[in-house]
Design an enzyme around this catalytic site. Structure first.
Site, PDB file in Angstrom:
ATOM      1  N   ARG A  66     -13.526  -8.530   1.504  1.00 13.43           N
ATOM      2  CA  ARG A  66     -12.111  -8.470   1.386  1.00 13.43           C
ATOM      3  C   ARG A  66     -11.317  -9.711   1.595  1.00 13.43           C
ATOM      4  O   ARG A  66     -10.427  -9.969   0.831  1.00 13.43           O
ATOM      5  CB  ARG A  66     -11.720  -7.068   2.133  1.00 13.43           C
ATOM      6  CG  ARG A  66     -12.082  -5.799   1.930  1.00 13.43           C
ATOM      7  CD  ARG A  66     -11.625  -5.493   0.572  1.00 13.43           C
ATOM      8  NE  ARG A  66     -10.283  -5.504   0.135  1.00 13.43           N
ATOM      9  CZ  ARG A  66      -9.411  -4.269   0.843  1.00 13.43           C
ATOM     10  NH1 ARG A  66      -9.913  -3.080   1.386  1.00 13.43           N
ATOM     11  NH2 ARG A  66      -8.015  -4.242   0.869  1.00 13.43           N
ATOM     12  N   GLN A  99     -10.085  -4.076  -3.518  1.00 11.75           N
ATOM     13  CA  GLN A  99     -11.450  -3.581  -2.850  1.00 11.75           C
ATOM     14  C   GLN A  99     -12.426  -3.918  -4.289  1.00 11.75           C
ATOM     15  O   GLN A  99     -13.567  -4.343  -3.801  1.00 11.75           O
ATOM     16  CB  GLN A  99     -11.098  -1.867  -2.796  1.00 11.75           C
ATOM     17  CG  GLN A  99     -12.705  -1.610  -2.493  1.00 11.75           C
ATOM     18  CD  GLN A  99     -12.995  -1.970  -0.887  1.00 11.75           C
ATOM     19  OE1 GLN A  99     -12.190  -1.874  -0.039  1.00 11.75           O
ATOM     20  NE2 GLN A  99     -14.040  -2.436  -0.605  1.00 11.75           N
ATOM     21  N   CYS A 146     -16.571   1.576   0.122  1.00 14.27           N
ATOM     22  CA  CYS A 146     -15.130   0.751   0.441  1.00 14.27           C
ATOM     23  C   CYS A 146     -14.956   0.813   1.876  1.00 14.27           C
ATOM     24  O   CYS A 146     -14.073  -0.175   2.387  1.00 14.27           O
ATOM     25  CB  CYS A 146     -14.265   1.085  -0.623  1.00 14.27           C
ATOM     26  SG  CYS A 146     -13.590   2.803  -0.145  1.00 14.27           S
ATOM     27  N   HIS A 190      -7.319   0.953  -6.643  1.00 15.10           N
ATOM     28  CA  HIS A 190      -7.412  -0.078  -5.498  1.00 15.10           C
ATOM     29  C   HIS A 190      -8.228  -1.249  -5.902  1.00 15.10           C
ATOM     30  O   HIS A 190      -9.367  -1.368  -5.669  1.00 15.10           O
ATOM     31  CB  HIS A 190      -8.363   0.786  -4.406  1.00 15.10           C
ATOM     32  CG  HIS A 190      -8.177   0.095  -2.917  1.00 15.10           C
ATOM     33  ND1 HIS A 190      -7.507  -0.904  -2.731  1.00 15.10           N
ATOM     34  CD2 HIS A 190      -8.902   0.450  -1.988  1.00 15.10           C
ATOM     35  CE1 HIS A 190      -7.995  -0.956  -1.360  1.00 15.10           C
ATOM     36  NE2 HIS A 190      -8.876  -0.247  -1.124  1.00 15.10           N
ATOM     37  N   ARG A 232       0.900  -1.168   0.200  1.00 10.31           N
ATOM     38  CA  ARG A 232       0.234   0.052   0.035  1.00 10.31           C
ATOM     39  C   ARG A 232       0.853   1.294  -0.211  1.00 10.31           C
ATOM     40  O   ARG A 232       1.714   1.517   1.045  1.00 10.31           O
ATOM     41  CB  ARG A 232      -0.926   0.003   1.141  1.00 10.31           C
ATOM     42  CG  ARG A 232      -1.476   1.330   1.248  1.00 10.31           C
ATOM     43  CD  ARG A 232      -2.867   1.382   2.485  1.00 10.31           C
ATOM     44  NE  ARG A 232      -3.787   0.731   1.770  1.00 10.31           N
ATOM     45  CZ  ARG A 232      -5.304   0.661   2.243  1.00 10.31           C
ATOM     46  NH1 ARG A 232      -5.376   1.387   3.195  1.00 10.31           N
ATOM     47  NH2 ARG A 232      -6.075   0.084   1.702  1.00 10.31           N
ATOM     48  N   ASP A 255     -16.875   7.311  -2.193  1.00  9.38           N
ATOM     49  CA  ASP A 255     -15.808   7.013  -1.791  1.00  9.38           C
ATOM     50  C   ASP A 255     -15.382   8.342  -0.827  1.00  9.38           C
ATOM     51  O   ASP A 255     -15.950   9.410  -1.178  1.00  9.38           O
ATOM     52  CB  ASP A 255     -14.421   6.635  -2.310  1.00  9.38           C
ATOM     53  CG  ASP A 255     -13.303   6.305  -1.621  1.00  9.38           C
ATOM     54  OD1 ASP A 255     -13.263   6.290  -0.329  1.00  9.38           O
ATOM     55  OD2 ASP A 255     -12.128   6.358  -2.325  1.00  9.38           O
TER      56      ASP A 255
HETATM   57  N1  NVA Z   1      -9.717   6.722  -1.799  1.00  6.14           N
HETATM   58  C1  NVA Z   1      -9.289   6.414  -0.443  1.00  6.14           C
HETATM   59  C2  NVA Z   1      -9.563   4.881  -0.257  1.00  6.14           C
HETATM   60  C3  NVA Z   1      -9.637   4.344   1.112  1.00  6.14           C
HETATM   61  C4  NVA Z   1      -9.633   2.756   1.191  1.00  6.14           C
HETATM   62  C5  NVA Z   1      -7.929   6.599  -0.087  1.00  6.14           C
HETATM   63  O1  NVA Z   1      -7.116   6.545  -0.975  1.00  6.14           O
HETATM   64  O2  NVA Z   1      -7.805   7.051   0.999  1.00  6.14           O
HETATM   65  N1   CP Z   2     -11.377  -0.033   2.153  1.00  4.64           N
HETATM   66  C1   CP Z   2      -9.976  -0.088   2.645  1.00  4.64           C
HETATM   67  O1   CP Z   2      -8.954  -0.523   2.022  1.00  4.64           O
HETATM   68  O2   CP Z   2     -10.054   0.117   3.921  1.00  4.64           O
HETATM   69  P1   CP Z   2      -8.391   0.330   4.658  1.00  4.64           P
HETATM   70  O3   CP Z   2      -7.911   1.600   4.293  1.00  4.64           O
HETATM   71  O4   CP Z   2      -8.914   0.053   6.271  1.00  4.64           O
HETATM   72  O5   CP Z   2      -7.528  -1.160   4.421  1.00  4.64           O
END
Ligand code: NVA
Ligand code: CP
Length: 305
Positions: A291, A132, A263, A129, A102, A223
């Site tokens: 997930r 997800q 998500c 992502h 990540r 989101d």
């Molecule tokens: N768009 C959000 C998704 C979190 C799961 C982010 O990147 O923070």
């Molecule tokens: N939806 C998602 O990826 O959640 P987290 O940021 O908690 O991993």
């Protein structure tokens, strides 16, 4: 060997196969059947951003498959102190059987994958992502609404939107995207998705009017307006995104039995109202749970390539 960085590199059949494996693993788990398909395998998990779901699902999933997961925060490993990505990739992949990352720039994960001797999984970048979306689509299959999808994404043109675009393009469903002006999706990724859509028959459209996107939709999703790394823009974004909350008024334009997906984490009173979130909380938390199952399907699939 295959990496899972975006849906761009996968066929429709491969995506559906991964989801099918995940569904089978889920059904077995509910009956108490654990197959140690990743016995003695280790997943290295590099986190340069926060996570609840991604960490818990990968770590638990690996344990349930008989393997082990290592949580590697960039605060603790030398990557965060400037050790080159390509060196980190060669070291970690020499000891682990798979790596999940990540991070911020999508190019970081591409570089890591180029130097990794084991499969690399995208656990979220600024651009995509995809894990997800595996869970999201699995949830639609389970809720028997994966046929003739008309999906509406309302909000920021971000990593989630880009993954919805790629999934729609590959699977051939309709996706309408509504973002405020100036917060549209990445033009290059949209062009790629539209190119792929020519083959699958997917219809992907963009607008600045949420009602246009939601009108007649079977699935509505959103989101956060402020993704990880954009925290200092939060107040400005809240002003600009007014009118983009998924609330009763907006949902009334969707099909009567339309599903709502998120998500998570969800910010009530911003991208979604408390009422809509709670009304659809069953499917949203199924989505979160999936997930675990979808990613187990992915990891098992990757080890068979
Ligand atoms: N768009 C959000 C998704 C979190 C799961 C982010 O990147 O923070
Ligand atoms: N939806 C998602 O990826 O959640 P987290 O940021 O908690 O991993």
């Amino acid at each position: 060997m295959r990496h899972f960085l975006t849906f761009k590199d996968f066929t429709k059949e491969e995506i559906l196969e991964i989801i099918d494996i995940g569904l089978e693993i889920k059904q077995n788990l509910k009956k108490g059947i654990y197959k140690k398909e990743l016995d003695m395998q280790t997943l290295g998990m590099i986190f340069e951003k926060s996570s609840t779901r991604t960490r818990v699902s990968f770590e638990t999933g690996m344990f349930q498959l008989g393997g082990h997961a290592l949580f590697l925060s960039n605060r603790d490993i030398h990557l965060g102190r400037g050790e080159p990505v390509k060196d980190t990739a060669r070291v970690i992949s020499s000891m682990c059987d798979m790596v999940m990352i990540r991070t911020f720039e999508h190019t970081m994960i591409e570089e890591f994958a180029a130097y990794s001797s084991v499969p690399v999984i995208n656990g979220l970048t600024d651009s995509y992502h995809p894990v997800q979306l595996l869970a999201d689509y699995m949830t639609l299959v389970e809720h028997k609404c994966a046929d003739n999808i008309i999906a509406a994404y309302v909000g920021d043109g971000n990593n989630m939107t880009h993954s919805w675009m790629m999934l729609a393009a590959k699977l051939g469903f309709e996706l309408r995207i509504a973002t405020p002006k100036g917060y549209e999706v990445d033009a290059k990724i949209l062009a790629q998705a539209l190119e792929i859509a020519k083959e699958s028959g997917a219809v992907i459209t963009t607008t600045n009017d949420p009602k246009v996107a939601v009108n007649g939709a079977t699935v509505v999703t959103t989101d956060t307006w402020t993704s990880m790394g954009q925290e200092e823009q939060k107040q400005e974004r809240i002003k600009i995104f007014q009118g983009f909350m998924v609330d009763d008024a907006l949902m009334s334009h969707a099909k009567d039995d339309a599903k709502f997906l998120h998500c998570l984490p969800a910010y009530r009173g911003l991208e979604v109202s408390e009422e809509i979130f709670e009304k659809h909380s069953k499917i949203v938390f199924d989505e979160a749970e999936n997930r675990l199952h979808a990613q187990k399907g992915l990891m098992v699939w990757l080890t068979k390539q």
